[in-house]
Motif scaffolding. Structure first.
Motif, PDB file in Angstrom:
ATOM      1  N   GLN A 161       0.823  -1.205   0.000  1.00 19.28           N
ATOM      2  CA  GLN A 161       0.000   0.000   0.000  1.00 19.28           C
ATOM      3  C   GLN A 161       0.858   1.256   0.000  1.00 19.28           C
ATOM      4  O   GLN A 161       0.416   2.342  -0.365  1.00 19.28           O
ATOM      5  CB  GLN A 161      -0.918   0.024   1.217  1.00 19.28           C
ATOM      6  CG  GLN A 161      -0.185   0.117   2.549  1.00 19.28           C
ATOM      7  CD  GLN A 161      -1.126   0.307   3.723  1.00 19.28           C
ATOM      8  OE1 GLN A 161      -2.172   0.936   3.577  1.00 19.28           O
ATOM      9  NE2 GLN A 161      -0.756  -0.224   4.883  1.00 19.28           N
ATOM     10  N   TRP A 162       2.141   1.109   0.426  1.00 24.31           N
ATOM     11  CA  TRP A 162       3.028   2.271   0.462  1.00 24.31           C
ATOM     12  C   TRP A 162       3.725   2.476  -0.881  1.00 24.31           C
ATOM     13  O   TRP A 162       4.368   3.500  -1.087  1.00 24.31           O
ATOM     14  CB  TRP A 162       4.094   2.105   1.555  1.00 24.31           C
ATOM     15  CG  TRP A 162       3.540   1.731   2.878  1.00 24.31           C
ATOM     16  CD1 TRP A 162       3.792   0.583   3.576  1.00 24.31           C
ATOM     17  CD2 TRP A 162       2.628   2.484   3.687  1.00 24.31           C
ATOM     18  NE1 TRP A 162       3.090   0.577   4.755  1.00 24.31           N
ATOM     19  CE2 TRP A 162       2.370   1.733   4.854  1.00 24.31           C
ATOM     20  CE3 TRP A 162       2.004   3.725   3.533  1.00 24.31           C
ATOM     21  CZ2 TRP A 162       1.522   2.176   5.849  1.00 24.31           C
ATOM     22  CZ3 TRP A 162       1.159   4.173   4.531  1.00 24.31           C
ATOM     23  CH2 TRP A 162       0.919   3.407   5.667  1.00 24.31           C
ATOM     24  N   SER A 364      -8.440  12.102  -0.377  1.00 27.19           N
ATOM     25  CA  SER A 364      -8.473  10.646  -0.419  1.00 27.19           C
ATOM     26  C   SER A 364      -9.298  10.093   0.743  1.00 27.19           C
ATOM     27  O   SER A 364      -9.274  10.637   1.859  1.00 27.19           O
ATOM     28  CB  SER A 364      -7.036  10.097  -0.342  1.00 27.19           C
ATOM     29  OG  SER A 364      -7.042   8.734  -0.015  1.00 27.19           O
ATOM     30  N   ALA A 366      -8.630   7.542   2.321  1.00 29.98           N
ATOM     31  CA  ALA A 366      -7.721   6.749   3.143  1.00 29.98           C
ATOM     32  C   ALA A 366      -7.629   7.318   4.554  1.00 29.98           C
ATOM     33  O   ALA A 366      -8.012   8.464   4.818  1.00 29.98           O
ATOM     34  CB  ALA A 366      -6.335   6.708   2.503  1.00 29.98           C
ATOM     35  N   PHE A 370      -2.082   6.854   6.493  1.00 34.92           N
ATOM     36  CA  PHE A 370      -1.702   6.712   5.091  1.00 34.92           C
ATOM     37  C   PHE A 370      -1.464   8.082   4.460  1.00 34.92           C
ATOM     38  O   PHE A 370      -0.500   8.280   3.724  1.00 34.92           O
ATOM     39  CB  PHE A 370      -2.803   5.966   4.336  1.00 34.92           C
ATOM     40  CG  PHE A 370      -2.520   5.751   2.878  1.00 34.92           C
ATOM     41  CD1 PHE A 370      -1.742   4.689   2.446  1.00 34.92           C
ATOM     42  CD2 PHE A 370      -3.026   6.629   1.925  1.00 34.92           C
ATOM     43  CE1 PHE A 370      -1.479   4.495   1.101  1.00 34.92           C
ATOM     44  CE2 PHE A 370      -2.766   6.451   0.574  1.00 34.92           C
ATOM     45  CZ  PHE A 370      -1.990   5.373   0.167  1.00 34.92           C
ATOM     46  N   LYS A 371      -2.351   9.036   4.749  1.00 30.82           N
ATOM     47  CA  LYS A 371      -2.202  10.371   4.181  1.00 30.82           C
ATOM     48  C   LYS A 371      -0.892  11.017   4.625  1.00 30.82           C
ATOM     49  O   LYS A 371      -0.220  11.692   3.831  1.00 30.82           O
ATOM     50  CB  LYS A 371      -3.388  11.249   4.581  1.00 30.82           C
ATOM     51  CG  LYS A 371      -4.707  10.882   3.911  1.00 30.82           C
ATOM     52  CD  LYS A 371      -5.808  11.836   4.341  1.00 30.82           C
ATOM     53  CE  LYS A 371      -7.137  11.477   3.677  1.00 30.82           C
ATOM     54  NZ  LYS A 371      -8.216  12.405   4.069  1.00 30.82           N
TER      55      LYS A 371
END
Length: 630
Positions: A161-162, A364, A366, A370-371
């Protein structure tokens, strides 16, 4: 059950390298990787584009198949890549196949039967197919008979995911470890920072795998980053001055921009084609085939194009819009110069790029963790764009690699090293911009965009400034000594560091943040590069034997260039007959070496890099005929 590994010697791997692929020696860590995997161990391989990742699983697959371990499964995300890889293996005399949607049910059935009979050395399939229950049942049958030799997961950064190209279907590949214990697995990618590498290891359950991290340096690529003025015209000048007649890739953020840029370049005489996911699938495939099979094509594309592109003679990759992060930038620029010859990575960026990328992150769905990671990655890319030190040093440092022994190291092949920019202190300008944003909000309760704020600071009496009474603000004209270009650079930095927020729900208006306070109080310095927009020096026009039609990768005399041109024309015909890109038949470097040697006999062709046994059998007589032409 899996057959017990017998020791596969270094000599065996070396023999396959030379006999099958026609190379005299391994490069970099290839030999250690090949021997590790050939003898049944797991591996994580990070190797830059053009570094020879494919050989790292192809040679172990061949060695293990010869030792009785059966087929190697290669997980690949792209149909076009599968087709070209399998075509190249067939040319080298290796039994390989793919299973994908381009095959009829009858063709797929025939490949499955050949697979069960042990006739295939490497099988390519997409992750969606690999995790399909019917396909897993097929693998079960092979596993029970000890005929599964290796799992190679290409483009492994897609599991994270990164990473810059996350694909959820890659997550399902953990089933390979759980369902087929003892089968060696390797994950391969050209780019992954430490966070992404850790995620790959965890998601694919490769915690015990040996990690092989090659240098990320691509010394043949020249990195140049310019501020946007008239971006398409800047690109056009770059192509005309540096890359007339060369193959290249131009990346744009939107489909409409792709089509507009491709049309503009085509009207200027550049052989340019558009590529994006909104085009008809047949047109996309046709454009990709023309890019791979013809010379001098410039593909204008969104990031939908490029993963797995093996074309070795891409001479430049240009970005008209800033990517999301350094991994994406590195992966995309790495498609230039796979043959090791000089190539360019050129990017134009501006304030709107920063605004757009920030907005996409903030909007997003997310989670905040994550942001935050994505903002950090964007900041690192902006830092690379705004840097005044060596681009290459900063780029490699992002991946944890040190270049040179001092922070002042100069690579000699980036714009900052070749033309060091001046630096100026933008702290005063930053404070004036922030004060103006504050006073606008205080005076009217409204917010405005970058253009209005800069006009106020510079003291420009525009219709909009007059309409809202902003000429009466105490900050009106306080930055008249700053140019618009300078103020845009300051705003880019302020947005990147989070000292200014952009409200995308209110026409991209500017807002102060908690981080604004440190700059306003003078606790944080804002250093920027002076705007550098000197045009690249125009190369002299190529004429005669050195014209663009017959550029050679090595120095050749007049007769050598004639032989080289004849060999390329012959190769084009063979490639067309086989429905393969020309470089799959022979790379330019191999043809140039033949042209230089001017062979008269079969023995004269021995030892030329890229001439394996199968290719010698298939093409030696034709090559001798071509170079014998007077």
């Amino acid at each position: 059950m899996i057959a017990t590994d017998s020791s596969i010697s270094s000599q065996t791997c070396q023999s396959i390298l030379q006999e099958v692929f026609g190379y005299a020696q391994f490069r970099g860590p290839q030999q250690a990787i090949v021997e590790q995997v050939a003898n049944g161990a797991d591996a994580l391989v990070l190797m830059p584009t053009g570094g020879g990742k494919s050989l790292c699983y192809q040679i172990p697959a061949i060695a293990r198949q010869r030792a009785g371990h059966g087929v190697a499964l290669v997980v690949s995300p792209l149909i076009a890549l599968m087709h070209d890889q399998v075509g190249a293996l067939h040319e080298a005399g290796v039994d390989a196949a793919f299973l994908n949607s381009t095959l009829s049910s009858e063709e797929a059935h025939q490949i499955e039967q050949r697979l069960l009979r042990g006739e295939i050395t490497l099988l390519y399939a997409a992750p969606e197919r690999v995790t399909n229950l019917r396909f897993l049942a097929l693998l079960d049958s092979l596993f029970e008979r000890g005929l599964l030799s290796l799992f190679a997961i290409d483009e492994a950064h897609c599991v994270s995911q990164w990473g810059h190209d996350f694909r959820p279907e890659y997550r399902g590949l953990t089933v390979l470890h759980e369902r087929f214990p003892g089968v060696p697995r390797m994950a391969l990618t050209a780019t992954a920072d430490a966070l992404t590498r850790a995620d790959i290891l965890e998601r694919l359950q490769l915690e015990d795998a040996q990690q092989f991290v090659s240098s990320f340096d691509r010394p043949n690529i020249r990195y140049t980053i310019v501020e946007k003025r008239e971006a398409v015209q800047q690109l056009q000048r770059f192509i005309e001055r540096e890359h007339e007649g060369d193959a290249g890739i131009v990346y744009c953020q939107s489909r409409k921009r792709v089509e507009d840029v491709a049309e503009t370049l085509a009207q200027a005489g550049v052989y340019a084609l558009p590529y994006h996911a909104g085009l008809d699938s047949r047109m996309r495939q046709d454009h990709q085939n023309r890019f791979l099979r013809e010379e001098g094509v410039v593909m204008v594309a969104t990031i939908a194009f490029g993963m797995g592109i093996d074309k070795p003679d891409v001479r430049f990759v240009a970005h008209l819009d800033m990517p999301k992060n350094i991994e994406g930038y590195y992966q995309e620029t790495g498609r230039a110069g796979r043959d090791g010859l000089p190539a360019y990575a050129w990017m134009a960026y501006g304030l709107q790029d920063v605004v757009n990328q920030r907005r996409m992150i903030d909007e997003s769905p997310a989670g905040e963790e994550f942001k935050q990671v994505m903002r950090g990655k964007l900041d690192a890319l902006l830092g690379l764009a705004e840097s005044t030190d060596c681009r290459r040093t900063r780029l490699l440092a992002y991946f944890g690699e040190q270049l040179g022994s001092s922070p002042q190291y100069r690579c000699g092949n980036c714009d900052n090293c070749l033309n060091p920019p001046e630096v100026w202190d933008g702290t005063d300008a930053a404070r004036k911009l922030l004060s103006t944003i504050y006073r606008i909000q205080q005076s009217s309760g409204m917010s405005f965009g970058a253009g209005q704020v800069m006009d106020i600071v510079r003291g420009k009496t525009t219709e909009k400034v007059t309409q809202h009474g902003h000429a009466a603000l105490s900050t009106f004209g306080v930055g008249a000594n700053f140019s618009e270009i300078q103020l845009r650079g300051v705003l880019r930095q302020l947005i990147a560091m989070g000292a200014v927020a952009v409200d995308s729900q209110a026409f991209n208006t500017l807002q102060l943040t908690e981080q604004s306070r440190a700059v306003l109080k003078g606790d944080m310095q804002v250093l920027l590069r002076e705007s550098v927009s000197a045009p690249a020096s125009r190369k002299p026009k190529r004429t005669g034997a050195g014209s663009a039609a017959i550029k050679a990768p090595i120095a050749l005399d007049g007769e050598g260039l004639v032989r080289y041109a004849a060999l390329k024309a012959w190769r084009a015909e063979v490639a067309k007959e086989h429905n393969l890109p020309a470089y799959v038949i022979f790379h330019d470097a191999t043809l140039a070496a033949v042209a230089k040697r001017a062979p008269q006999t079969l023995d004269d062709l021995q030892g030329i890099s890229g001439m394996g046994v199968k290719k010698l059998e298939a093409y030696a007589q034709a090559v001798l005929r071509v170079v014998g032409l007077k």
